[in-house]
Design a protein around this motif. Sequence first.
Motif, mmCIF file in Angstrom:
data_model
loop_
_atom_site.group_PDB
_atom_site.id
_atom_site.type_symbol
_atom_site.label_atom_id
_atom_site.label_comp_id
_atom_site.label_asym_id
_atom_site.label_seq_id
_atom_site.Cartn_x
_atom_site.Cartn_y
_atom_site.Cartn_z
ATOM 1 N N ILE A 166 16.207 0.710 6.012
ATOM 2 C CA ILE A 166 16.010 1.967 5.291
ATOM 3 C C ILE A 166 17.307 2.278 4.565
ATOM 4 C CG2 ILE A 166 15.535 4.438 5.479
ATOM 5 C CD1 ILE A 166 14.009 3.863 8.062
ATOM 6 N N PRO A 191 11.392 -6.069 4.986
ATOM 7 C CA PRO A 191 10.951 -4.889 4.226
ATOM 8 C C PRO A 191 12.109 -3.916 3.979
ATOM 9 C CG PRO A 191 9.397 -5.381 5.982
ATOM 10 C CD PRO A 191 10.591 -6.252 6.208
ATOM 11 N N ILE A 193 12.847 -0.041 2.733
ATOM 12 C CA ILE A 193 12.200 1.253 2.543
ATOM 13 C C ILE A 193 13.235 2.217 1.979
ATOM 14 C CG2 ILE A 193 10.749 3.006 3.595
ATOM 15 C CD1 ILE A 193 9.678 0.243 4.093
ATOM 16 N N THR A 292 9.322 -1.884 -0.464
ATOM 17 C CA THR A 292 7.906 -1.824 -0.121
ATOM 18 C C THR A 292 7.376 -0.418 0.120
ATOM 19 O OG1 THR A 292 8.406 -2.145 2.232
ATOM 20 C CG2 THR A 292 8.031 -4.115 0.908
ATOM 21 N N GLY A 293 8.275 0.547 0.277
ATOM 22 C CA GLY A 293 7.813 1.898 0.532
ATOM 23 C C GLY A 293 8.893 2.922 0.305
ATOM 24 N N ILE A 295 10.244 6.973 1.728
ATOM 25 C CA ILE A 295 10.134 8.014 2.759
ATOM 26 C C ILE A 295 10.498 9.367 2.174
ATOM 27 C CG2 ILE A 295 10.983 8.803 4.997
ATOM 28 C CD1 ILE A 295 11.905 5.882 5.492
ATOM 29 N N LYS A 316 3.381 2.262 -4.238
ATOM 30 C CA LYS A 316 3.979 1.834 -2.972
ATOM 31 C C LYS A 316 3.485 2.728 -1.844
ATOM 32 C CE LYS A 316 8.323 0.490 -5.283
ATOM 33 N NZ LYS A 316 8.307 -0.967 -5.098
ATOM 34 N N ARG A 317 3.713 2.278 -0.623
ATOM 35 C CA ARG A 317 3.397 3.110 0.543
ATOM 36 C C ARG A 317 4.379 4.279 0.588
ATOM 37 N NH1 ARG A 317 1.117 2.868 5.869
ATOM 38 N NH2 ARG A 317 1.300 5.028 6.598
ATOM 39 N N TYR A 319 5.728 7.210 2.882
ATOM 40 C CA TYR A 319 5.773 7.696 4.258
ATOM 41 C C TYR A 319 6.187 9.172 4.238
ATOM 42 C CZ TYR A 319 5.859 2.701 5.474
ATOM 43 O OH TYR A 319 5.578 1.353 5.603
ATOM 44 N N LEU A 558 5.826 3.578 10.121
ATOM 45 C CA LEU A 558 7.161 3.186 9.675
ATOM 46 C C LEU A 558 7.841 2.298 10.707
ATOM 47 C CD1 LEU A 558 9.380 3.466 7.542
ATOM 48 C CD2 LEU A 558 10.081 5.593 8.639
ATOM 49 N N CYS A 561 6.466 -1.242 10.270
ATOM 50 C CA CYS A 561 6.266 -1.665 8.873
ATOM 51 C C CYS A 561 6.493 -3.158 8.653
ATOM 52 C CB CYS A 561 7.178 -0.859 7.944
ATOM 53 S SG CYS A 561 8.932 -1.213 8.160
#
Length: 563
Positions: A166, A191, A193, A292-293, A295, A316-317, A319, A558, A561
């Motif tokens: 992250i 991944p 984030i 990929t995502g 937050i 994207k995802r 969260y 999360l 993930c």
Amino acid sequence: MTIVKPSHFVVVPLGMWGHLRPLLHLSLNLLHLHSNLHLTILIPPSIKPRVDSELKSNSFAHIYTKSPSNSGTSSPDKNHHLHHYHKTDKEEQEKENKAIVDRLQIITCISEEFELPKEWSPETMAKESMDYAKTVPLFLKSLLSEQHNLDHTINKFQDIPPNFMIFDTFQAFIPDVMKSVMLEIQKPMVPLIAFVPSNASATWHHFAKEENGGFLYRMIRLVEEDIAKGRDPLEAYAEHSFATYGQVRAVPGLPTKYDYEWWPNMATVPMPPQAFIPILPSTKAVNDEIVTGLICPTAAEIEPVAVEALEKELGKRIYMVGPQFPDSTWAGQNPERKAQNEDDGRVYEFLDKMKGKYGSKSVIYVSLGSLFFPAARPELIRFILQTLKECSFPFVFAYASALASIPEDLLEELNVQEDACVVKFAPQWDVLNHEAIGYFLSHCGSNSTAEAVIAELPIMAMPFTADQGEFTALLSEIYKVAIDLKQIKTFSKPEFNKLYDGTIVEGTEAAIKKELKDTFEKIRGEEGKNMRQRMKDLKAQVRKSWENGRSKQDMLALGRCFE
């Protein structure tokens, strides 16, 4: 019995407390929720004392407590995370129920060439930022290569390679660094984030494409066009950073406004163009294919239209993990107050005195955060504080921003006022939850907004820039738990004096003080009671999301993930 394999994630924060604090809380909450997770946080040296202080606060006492099955063991040292973790017999080790802190390591990223200053200044902070960007890749390579020694720092999770990362979006160099590192060590990408300490509507407003209404891409285009024509880069950034043009601007889920209304007091904050240069690359980082995502630490249930628009825009995802507090905070278990310095003691003593004199919920807390302040119009602060005095409204005023400069005559006037307490720094969470506090005059930054909701306090809003305009619109116009102060707004051009709702901003002392008096009267009356009830209802929505709604589901997702 199913054995869950240990996992490990790395966090690369930004060294600004407004960004780092919610990311730190998020990381610890993930450890609390996922017992298999281990965490490495890479921090710059300037922020380490504050991180250590936060971790040792009463709010985080639970991270040092082992699970009930190990209740007979001695409680770990609060600095345990700084020590090398010595393993015993592997089978016995797997049976041990660890405290959360045993699954945490904090690594200070600093090169041997960097000399720690005796005092931090904007110049030394800039040097630290460059050193951090240079040093972080070396630590990431060591972690991902499962090395035991990280530049003289022990990696106590050597046997648990990182599964995901992250990073703060303003650390925009991370995706490129990760591509380079993973290619060099010949391992598949983990991944990535991105973390944005904001709500969905403001995130969309920042990162949407220009043709869809996003403003950062417009800033990038205009700056690049000017530089291509031979203009000095700093001049280009100075002109186009958060520039407004009087255009109508719609943001998903919020009322339509003119573009200048989203940054209503930006003109009062004298920020150099260098401050905006690191922001723009974040658009590339958020949209990078290996990210990929994303937050957002707010609840999806209170801004569903914006969440849907953000998911569609970025592809994207997203969260939506909700405001990040320990479970004890959600349960209303506030830790015992403990003064850390003289200012804290003054504030606590004042609030206790005001509760005895005026009763519960009688005092207003005035704070515009640790970064923003109307330095170009300091008279605005004078108008606010003088009007509070004229209205016999007891208040605590904290002016933490480095931009803050309070006139000596005003300080002298307030220091002899029995119903006023003025300090540089205040323990905000303790203040907001004191029984004497009933209201909050705030810039509506992300952290302050979350704390006000949890404390169930009506807000008077004085937003400046960034995401504060979107938070203010959400609170004042959608949920009606805040009152947006309009006459105090200071736009970049004189002709920008009309709001989209038809309000004319006169901006004079008389107009400002009249609005303030009317507002103070309103919130201390029946409307204030209604606002407080609506804030309780809003908190209930956010809490429900945290306990079993989208926030809980996204926190669970999360932590998995990488699967």
